[in-house]
Design an enzyme around this catalytic site. Structure first.
Site, PDB file in Angstrom:
ATOM      1  N   LEU A  84     -67.243 -80.591   4.284  1.00  0.00           N
ATOM      2  CA  LEU A  84     -66.541 -81.161   4.532  1.00  0.00           C
ATOM      3  C   LEU A  84     -65.676 -82.615   3.295  1.00  0.00           C
ATOM      4  CD1 LEU A  84     -68.856 -82.208   7.620  1.00  0.00           C
ATOM      5  CD2 LEU A  84     -67.043 -80.895   7.813  1.00  0.00           C
ATOM      6  N   HIS A  94     -78.477 -70.325   5.874  1.00  0.00           N
ATOM      7  CA  HIS A  94     -79.028 -72.006   6.010  1.00  0.00           C
ATOM      8  C   HIS A  94     -80.031 -71.466   5.684  1.00  0.00           C
ATOM      9  CE1 HIS A  94     -79.454 -75.488   7.080  1.00  0.00           C
ATOM     10  NE2 HIS A  94     -78.648 -76.013   7.257  1.00  0.00           N
ATOM     11  N   GLU A 133     -79.705 -80.126   8.212  1.00  0.00           N
ATOM     12  CA  GLU A 133     -80.567 -80.072   7.598  1.00  0.00           C
ATOM     13  C   GLU A 133     -81.160 -81.139   7.322  1.00  0.00           C
ATOM     14  OE1 GLU A 133     -79.262 -78.448   3.770  1.00  0.00           O
ATOM     15  OE2 GLU A 133     -79.490 -80.168   2.238  1.00  0.00           O
ATOM     16  N   GLY A 168     -54.167 -73.178   9.652  1.00  0.00           N
ATOM     17  CA  GLY A 168     -55.213 -72.680   9.754  1.00  0.00           C
ATOM     18  C   GLY A 168     -54.873 -75.114  10.263  1.00  0.00           C
ATOM     19  N   ALA A 169     -55.742 -75.225  11.886  1.00  0.00           N
ATOM     20  CA  ALA A 169     -56.286 -76.737  11.826  1.00  0.00           C
ATOM     21  C   ALA A 169     -57.427 -77.438  12.098  1.00  0.00           C
ATOM     22  CB  ALA A 169     -55.592 -76.862  13.072  1.00  0.00           C
ATOM     23  N   GLY A 170     -57.907 -76.892  11.152  1.00  0.00           N
ATOM     24  CA  GLY A 170     -59.474 -77.074  10.877  1.00  0.00           C
ATOM     25  C   GLY A 170     -59.630 -78.749  10.321  1.00  0.00           C
ATOM     26  N   GLY A 171     -60.113 -78.932   9.747  1.00  0.00           N
ATOM     27  CA  GLY A 171     -60.448 -80.190   8.709  1.00  0.00           C
ATOM     28  C   GLY A 171     -59.907 -80.312   7.816  1.00  0.00           C
ATOM     29  N   ALA A 172     -59.427 -79.002   6.827  1.00  0.00           N
ATOM     30  CA  ALA A 172     -58.914 -79.166   5.708  1.00  0.00           C
ATOM     31  C   ALA A 172     -57.475 -78.769   5.707  1.00  0.00           C
ATOM     32  CB  ALA A 172     -59.160 -77.655   4.744  1.00  0.00           C
ATOM     33  N   GLY A 173     -56.807 -77.789   6.406  1.00  0.00           N
ATOM     34  CA  GLY A 173     -55.509 -77.947   7.391  1.00  0.00           C
ATOM     35  C   GLY A 173     -55.175 -79.482   8.147  1.00  0.00           C
ATOM     36  N   ARG A 179     -73.846 -73.797  -2.119  1.00  0.00           N
ATOM     37  CA  ARG A 179     -72.853 -75.453  -2.014  1.00  0.00           C
ATOM     38  C   ARG A 179     -74.512 -76.009  -1.583  1.00  0.00           C
ATOM     39  NH1 ARG A 179     -71.656 -77.149   2.932  1.00  0.00           N
ATOM     40  NH2 ARG A 179     -72.670 -75.824   4.212  1.00  0.00           N
ATOM     41  N   LEU A 211     -76.954 -73.574  14.442  1.00  0.00           N
ATOM     42  CA  LEU A 211     -77.733 -74.363  12.725  1.00  0.00           C
ATOM     43  C   LEU A 211     -79.060 -75.492  13.981  1.00  0.00           C
ATOM     44  CD1 LEU A 211     -77.471 -74.380  10.505  1.00  0.00           C
ATOM     45  CD2 LEU A 211     -75.577 -76.478  10.618  1.00  0.00           C
ATOM     46  N   GLN A 240     -73.789 -68.495   1.547  1.00  0.00           N
ATOM     47  CA  GLN A 240     -74.974 -69.332   1.646  1.00  0.00           C
ATOM     48  C   GLN A 240     -75.253 -68.802   3.155  1.00  0.00           C
ATOM     49  OE1 GLN A 240     -74.933 -73.600   2.550  1.00  0.00           O
ATOM     50  NE2 GLN A 240     -75.496 -73.803   0.733  1.00  0.00           N
ATOM     51  N   HIS A 258     -74.156 -68.882   6.786  1.00  0.00           N
ATOM     52  CA  HIS A 258     -73.374 -69.866   7.231  1.00  0.00           C
ATOM     53  C   HIS A 258     -72.706 -69.734   6.451  1.00  0.00           C
ATOM     54  CE1 HIS A 258     -73.294 -73.903   8.504  1.00  0.00           C
ATOM     55  NE2 HIS A 258     -74.067 -74.826   6.907  1.00  0.00           N
ATOM     56  N   GLU A 313     -63.021 -74.061   3.320  1.00  0.00           N
ATOM     57  CA  GLU A 313     -63.508 -73.127   3.063  1.00  0.00           C
ATOM     58  C   GLU A 313     -62.796 -71.504   2.765  1.00  0.00           C
ATOM     59  OE1 GLU A 313     -66.435 -72.590   6.140  1.00  0.00           O
ATOM     60  OE2 GLU A 313     -67.308 -70.945   5.110  1.00  0.00           O
TER      61      GLU A 313
HETATM   62  C1  LIG Z   1     -72.957 -75.032  12.168  1.00  0.00           C
HETATM   63  C2  LIG Z   1     -71.684 -75.893  10.568  1.00  0.00           C
HETATM   64  C3  LIG Z   1     -72.370 -76.487   9.975  1.00  0.00           C
HETATM   65  C4  LIG Z   1     -71.841 -76.741   9.058  1.00  0.00           C
HETATM   66  N1  LIG Z   1     -72.315 -78.452   8.517  1.00  0.00           N
HETATM   67  C5  LIG Z   1     -72.042 -78.707   7.639  1.00  0.00           C
HETATM   68  C6  LIG Z   1     -72.073 -80.922   7.191  1.00  0.00           C
HETATM   69  O1  LIG Z   1     -73.563 -80.848   7.697  1.00  0.00           O
HETATM   70  N2  LIG Z   1     -71.458 -80.576   6.154  1.00  0.00           N
HETATM   71  C7  LIG Z   1     -70.594 -79.912   5.528  1.00  0.00           C
HETATM   72  O2  LIG Z   1     -70.584 -80.390   4.099  1.00  0.00           O
HETATM   73  N3  LIG Z   1     -70.665 -78.795   6.242  1.00  0.00           N
HETATM   74  C8  LIG Z   1     -71.297 -78.334   6.610  1.00  0.00           C
HETATM   75  N4  LIG Z   1     -70.414 -76.779   7.546  1.00  0.00           N
HETATM   76  C9  LIG Z   1     -69.346 -76.080   6.947  1.00  0.00           C
HETATM   77  C10 LIG Z   1     -67.805 -76.537   7.026  1.00  0.00           C
HETATM   78  O3  LIG Z   1     -68.637 -77.114   8.431  1.00  0.00           O
HETATM   79  C11 LIG Z   1     -67.402 -75.763   6.914  1.00  0.00           C
HETATM   80  O4  LIG Z   1     -67.185 -74.946   5.877  1.00  0.00           O
HETATM   81  C12 LIG Z   1     -65.752 -76.631   6.788  1.00  0.00           C
HETATM   82  O5  LIG Z   1     -65.960 -77.133   8.830  1.00  0.00           O
HETATM   83  C13 LIG Z   1     -64.691 -75.696   7.394  1.00  0.00           C
HETATM   84  O6  LIG Z   1     -62.973 -76.090   7.234  1.00  0.00           O
HETATM   85  P1  LIG Z   1     -61.636 -75.752   7.230  1.00  0.00           P
HETATM   86  O7  LIG Z   1     -60.696 -76.354   8.029  1.00  0.00           O
HETATM   87  O8  LIG Z   1     -61.955 -74.950   5.848  1.00  0.00           O
HETATM   88  O9  LIG Z   1     -62.059 -74.201   8.843  1.00  0.00           O
HETATM   89  P2  LIG Z   1     -62.027 -74.374   9.714  1.00  0.00           P
HETATM   90  O10 LIG Z   1     -63.213 -75.775  10.563  1.00  0.00           O
HETATM   91  O11 LIG Z   1     -62.980 -73.058  10.122  1.00  0.00           O
HETATM   92  O12 LIG Z   1     -60.785 -74.158  10.520  1.00  0.00           O
HETATM   93  C14 LIG Z   1     -59.796 -73.176  10.720  1.00  0.00           C
HETATM   94  C15 LIG Z   1     -58.432 -72.978  11.107  1.00  0.00           C
HETATM   95  O13 LIG Z   1     -57.753 -71.572  10.620  1.00  0.00           O
HETATM   96  C16 LIG Z   1     -57.281 -71.551  11.543  1.00  0.00           C
HETATM   97  N5  LIG Z   1     -56.934 -70.025  11.685  1.00  0.00           N
HETATM   98  C17 LIG Z   1     -57.913 -68.756  10.830  1.00  0.00           C
HETATM   99  N6  LIG Z   1     -57.196 -68.023  11.292  1.00  0.00           N
HETATM  100  C18 LIG Z   1     -56.017 -68.118  11.209  1.00  0.00           C
HETATM  101  C19 LIG Z   1     -55.345 -67.057  11.653  1.00  0.00           C
HETATM  102  N7  LIG Z   1     -55.037 -65.581  11.295  1.00  0.00           N
HETATM  103  N8  LIG Z   1     -53.656 -67.898  12.386  1.00  0.00           N
HETATM  104  C20 LIG Z   1     -53.975 -68.805  12.655  1.00  0.00           C
HETATM  105  N9  LIG Z   1     -54.950 -69.566  12.762  1.00  0.00           N
HETATM  106  C21 LIG Z   1     -56.442 -68.953  12.347  1.00  0.00           C
HETATM  107  C22 LIG Z   1     -58.096 -71.449  12.975  1.00  0.00           C
HETATM  108  O14 LIG Z   1     -57.857 -71.972  14.395  1.00  0.00           O
HETATM  109  C23 LIG Z   1     -58.659 -73.047  12.958  1.00  0.00           C
HETATM  110  O15 LIG Z   1     -57.866 -73.847  12.679  1.00  0.00           O
HETATM  111  C24 LIG Z   1     -71.207 -76.551   8.697  1.00  0.00           C
HETATM  112  C25 LIG Z   1     -70.949 -75.094   9.071  1.00  0.00           C
HETATM  113  C26 LIG Z   1     -71.164 -74.587   9.751  1.00  0.00           C
HETATM  114  C27 LIG Z   1     -70.932 -73.288  10.668  1.00  0.00           C
END
Ligand SMILES: Cc1cc2nc3c(=O)[nH]c(=O)nc-3n(C[C@H](O)[C@H](O)[C@H](O)COP(=O)(O)OP(=O)(O)OC[C@H]3O[C@@H](n4cnc5c(N)ncnc54)[C@H](O)[C@@H]3O)c2cc1C
Ligand code: SF4
Ligand code: SF4
Ligand code: FES
Lengths: 597, 233
Positions: free
Chosen positions: A407, A246, A259, A18-23, A401, A256, A244, A357, A390
């Site tokens: 974030l 929203h 908020e 995973g390469a989202g914020g956490a990864g 939450r 979305l 949740q 959400h 997440e």
């Molecule tokens: C529209 C929206 C607005 C939001 N606004 C806020 C906010 O203002 N403040 C706040 O605190 N939170 C907010 N949230 C919640 C927050 O953004 C998310 O909970 C958070 O970004 C999740 O981050 P993550 O790094 O866990 O996962 P993600 O960012 O979803 O990243 C998941 C990663 O895993 C990878 N992945 C998944 N499955 C596989 C697989 N099988 N093989 C390889 N890679 C895989 C994907 O490619 C991706 O890189 C919002 C959520 C949404 C949907």
């Protein structure tokens, strides 16, 4: 058989899925440690759904009005309806200010106050002095905070030289013959090759699974793959009944409307033009916790005060706000509104409806991000496995939450898990890559989706992955949405069984190796369906209402029986429970109280 | 409603071809986006391949060439498009399959401008201060979603894809040049001062007219050139 299985020569110290914020936050910490680390993502990093986060990230910086981490901690616990673990919550809230300033140092283009400091806006459920007056705690880059953070973390990882395998899909965790997690099977999406990767540690950061509901704010890639992998590895998921909804998604579409729109002064109005939140939360009104506002909207609609010809939505009214504030602070939601509603929120109220959400539940971990499980009544750490973001459940969000806390959760526990993992690597054993692996289960799964052709049987040949997915989303929305009761949920179980049956029979029409999106969707659907089961079973068992889990047949919170986390195991859908950690790290406990806003 | 879509699967096709699809009026609504239509076409033919993720114009996955213009399918209304709707992959980069292109070159150019803030490390008890006016300078560049619509519409990039950085990468460069916190302005300008990297831009403006986020890379490039000029004086 041809599964394009490559040889066993990819060995890493750690793999981050995973390469989202956490990864990416974890990867950055590890890149500086000179270990061999690989990040795997099914999409190019900046396409991860963190990019969509709008409103901001919470930290008691006190840039606008007095604030401290202890108030933030109280709000988070109260917001969680007392199901959050108080040690993890204390840890997160204490780290928040430093972690946000660190993001600023990395380059995040936060909006600014006249003082030159990071801009903060009020969000729901925030207070000063333990519930007294509204706090202003959410640090924002306009309403594109997630984009700003994700791109910045990617930029920092580029500089740090992190190896990223983009468009690689992680299929399953691989165990060795002793049952220890030892690696990962993944699929190179561009070529169709399957690749076995071994690692000392695997960190799951695969994000949420909002795609399990029909109307949602999530990306199509949010299919909870990490959760499916954990279940198939025999591990539990925690608190999966808590989703949740929203309050303000664009009606009928789901996108979305942050908020932040209410934080900047927006109001919810029913068909009579009444700002009805006053009746539900006299003190904080439109900035009550999300579960409270989502329920209020659903009740207004049910009682016939919805707007429009079908009385099926509520309006989010920003028209009384200064046009410049909207352009400056909410440019992204104005864009979304112009694009998807076709109206400018400066002049017209926005039609909204609650939309799925965020997943409060996930893979259970301790506060270092180590995955835990329960065996023979004992809570144990699963060696070599971490989960963050997440996909994980630490649990800092409990039953509901607070906006701006996800974030924060990603970045705090992304860094903490990486630090812990770094320590663990100091004692890594060189023999780790010797043991034979148990590849049978994953090979079976690959075979299923590699060879399944559309059958000639007319009953199944018209079925498709997309159709089954849509039916699953319908079932979940109808039977396990904002309001729940036993009878309705019970009816869903045979429906899931039928979907499961269809999934075992359906074939694929795309048989290519290169960029086969139909096959990917099949792998994803395995996970979504597993999550559907986890949600229903956990929700049926919990006979109380708490946070986002509202049982019409059990409308009260029941701390006597239910102040505990659910653990769901896939095998035969067993449930087990784990006590809530009411003891913080250093301060006094916050005892469960009635939750009024 | 009629669609003419570019198809190519390297495993089975010797050469690309176009396929015609139809959606009958019962299947679409007035406010439907092109991405939803593509998903419906994929129900007819599950081998039709394209990228998408967020469905709302923020992830940058689904750039494609629609009736001759580069756009994101998820925020393109069907009702804006004249028929038949002709869809091709973004031009100028290799095709992997159907509408999916290989964006490696595009990403490498982005990386080449070293898009990372270089600011003195301060203690984590304080953020760097930046006035609202200084922060306003970043509006119009930090919002880029790396969709590639601009770069793949640029004739200078088509002729010199290896050497000309292209509008998206240059916009990223300008984002850091304009950041009051960044200390590498001189070095950044030196490294961009190259007959190809920056100066292949002939100010044709295709980039700006194709940006689905309404950004103006062409102006950013002109500003970079202007900064170089000022520096050399
Ligand atoms: C529209 C929206 C607005 C939001 N606004 C806020 C906010 O203002 N403040 C706040 O605190 N939170 C907010 N949230 C919640 C927050 O953004 C998310 O909970 C958070 O970004 C999740 O981050 P993550 O790094 O866990 O996962 P993600 O960012 O979803 O990243 C998941 C990663 O895993 C990878 N992945 C998944 N499955 C596989 C697989 N099988 N093989 C390889 N890679 C895989 C994907 O490619 C991706 O890189 C919002 C959520 C949404 C949907
Ligand atoms: S203005 Fe420059 S970068 Fe933009 S399309 Fe023209 S040549 Fe390309
Ligand atoms: S500048 Fe616009 S068109 Fe170019 S990559 Fe960024 S968002 Fe896409
Ligand atoms: S799907 Fe994300 S930009 Fe179109």
């Amino acid at each position: 058989m041809n599964t394009n299985l490559q040889t066993d020569d990819f060995h890493f110290d750690a793999i981050i899925i995973g390469a989202g914020g956490a990864g990416l936050r974890a990867a950055l910490e590890l890149a500086e440690s000179k270990h061999q680390v690989a990040v795997i993502s099914k999409v190019f990093p900046t396409r991860s759904h963190t990019v969509a986060a709008q409103g901001g990230i919470n930290a008691a910086l006190g840039n606008v009005s007095a604030d401290n981490w202890h108030w933030h901690m109280f709000d988070t616990i109260k917001g969680s309806d007392y199901l959050g673990d108080q040690d993890a919550i204390e840890f997160m809230c204490r780290e928040a200010s430093e972690i946000v300033r660190e993001l600023e140092h990395f380059g995040v283009p936060f909006s600014r106050l006249d003082s030159g400091k990071i801009y903060q806006r009020p969000f729901g459920g925030q207070s000063q002095e333990f519930g007294q007056s509204q706090a202003t705690r959410t640090c924002a880059a306009a309403d594109r905070t997630g984009h700003a953070i994700l791109h910045t973390l990617y930029q920092q990882n580029l500089k740090a030289g992190t190896s990223i395998f983009s468009e690689h899909y992680a299929l399953d965790l691989i165990k060795d013959q002793d049952g220890q997690i030892a690696g990962l099977m993944c699929l190179d999406i561009q070529t169709g090759e399957y690749r076995l990767m071994r690692a000392h540690h695997i960190l799951i950061a695969t994000g949420g699974a909002g795609q399990v509901y029909r109307t949602n704010t999530n990306a199509t890639i949010n299919t909870g793959d990490g959760l499916g992998m954990a279940l198939r590895a025999g591990l539990p998921l925690m608190d999966m009944e808590f989703w949740q909804f929203h309050p303000t998604g664009i009606a009928g579409k789901g996108m979305l409307m942050s908020e932040g729109a209410r934080g900047e002064g927006g109001l919810l109005r029913n068909a009579d033009g009444e700002a009805f939140m006053e009746r539900y939360a006299p003190k904080v009104k439109d900035l009550a916790s999300r579960d409270v506002v989502a329920r209020a909207i659903s009740i207004e609609i049910r009682q016939g005060r919805g707007c429009g010809p079908n009385k099926d939505y509520i309006e989010l009214d920003l028209t009384h706000l200064d046009a410049d504030i909207i352009k400056k602070r909410l440019p992204g939601i104005r864009d979304l509104c112009l694009t998807f509603v076709g109206k400018d929120p400066i002049e017209h109220p926005i039609p909204i409806h609650p939309t799925c959400h965020y997943m409060m539940g996930g893979i259970p971990t301790n506060l270092h991000g180590q995955v835990i499980t329960k065996q023979n009544g004992q809570i144990n750490v699963v060696p070599g496995l971490y989960a963050i973001g997440e996909a994980a459940c630490v649990s800092v969000h409990g039953a509901n939450r607070l906006g701006g806390n996800s974030l924060l959760d990603l970045i705090v526990f992304g860094r903490e898990a990486a630090r812990h993992l770094n320590q663990s690597l100091k004692t890594k054993s060189p023999e780790r890559f010797d043991p034979a692996l148990d590849l049978a289960p994953v090979e079976q799964r690959i075979q299923k989706w590699q060879n399944s052709e559309t059958s000639n049987n007319s009953a199944t040949s018209t079925d498709s992955i997309r159709q089954i997915k849509q039916d699953l989303q319908q079932v979940m929305e109808q039977h396990c949405g904002v309001f729940r009761d036993r009878a309705t949920m019970q009816q869903a179980l045979p429906k899931l069984d039928a979907l499961s049956q269809r999934l075992s029979q359906v074939g694929l029409q795309d048989r290519s190796n290169v960029f086969n999106t139909e096959r990917l969707q099949a792998f994803e659907l395995d996970n979504l369906l597993a999550i559907g089961y986890a949600t229903l079973h956990s929700a049926l068992a919990r006979e109380e209402s708490r946070g986002a889990h509202s049982r019409v047949d059990f409308p009260e919170r029941d701390d006597q029986a239910w102040l505990k986390h659910s653990l769901y195991f896939a095998g035969s859908h067993q449930l087990d429970y784990k006590p809530v950690q009411l003891k913080p790290l250093s301060v006094e406990s916050f005892e469960p109280k009635a939750r009024v806003y | 409603m009629k669609f003419i879509i570019y198809r190519f699967n390297p495993e089975t096709d010797a050469a690309p071809y176009t396929q015609t699809f139809e959606l009958n009026s019962a299947e679409f609504t007035d406010d439907m986006m092109l991405l939803e239509a593509l998903q419906k076409l994929k129900e007819q033919d599950p081998t039709l391949t394209f990228r998408s993720s967020c469905r709302e114009g923020v992830c940058g996955s689904d750039g494609m060439n629609v009736n001759g213009k580069n756009r994101l399918s998820c925020i393109t209304r069907l009702s804006e498009l004249s028929q038949p709707i002709t869809i091709r992959p973004l031009p100028g980069l290799p095709v992997i399959r159907d509408l999916v292109i290989d964006m490696d070159t595009f990403y490498q150019h982005y990386q080449a401008v070293e898009p990372t803030l270089e600011a003195p490390i301060k203690d984590l008890d304080h953020e760097h201060l930046q006035s609202p006016a200084e922060r306003d300078q970043l509006d119009g560049s930090y919002e880029c979603i790396l969709c590639g619509c601009c770069t793949t519409s640029c004739p200078s990039f088509w002729w010199n894809p290896d050497k000309f950085l292209g509008p998206a990468a240059l916009l990223a460069a300008s984002r850091f040049l304009k950041d009051s916190r960044d200390q590498n302005t001189e070095l950044r300008l030196e490294s961009l001062d190259d007959a190809y990297k920056t100066f292949r831009c002939r100010n044709i403006q295709n980039c700006t007219s194709s940006c689905p986020k309404g950004l103006d890379p062409s102006k950013a490039i002109a500003e970079i050139k202007h900064m170089m000029l000022k520096k050399s004086l």
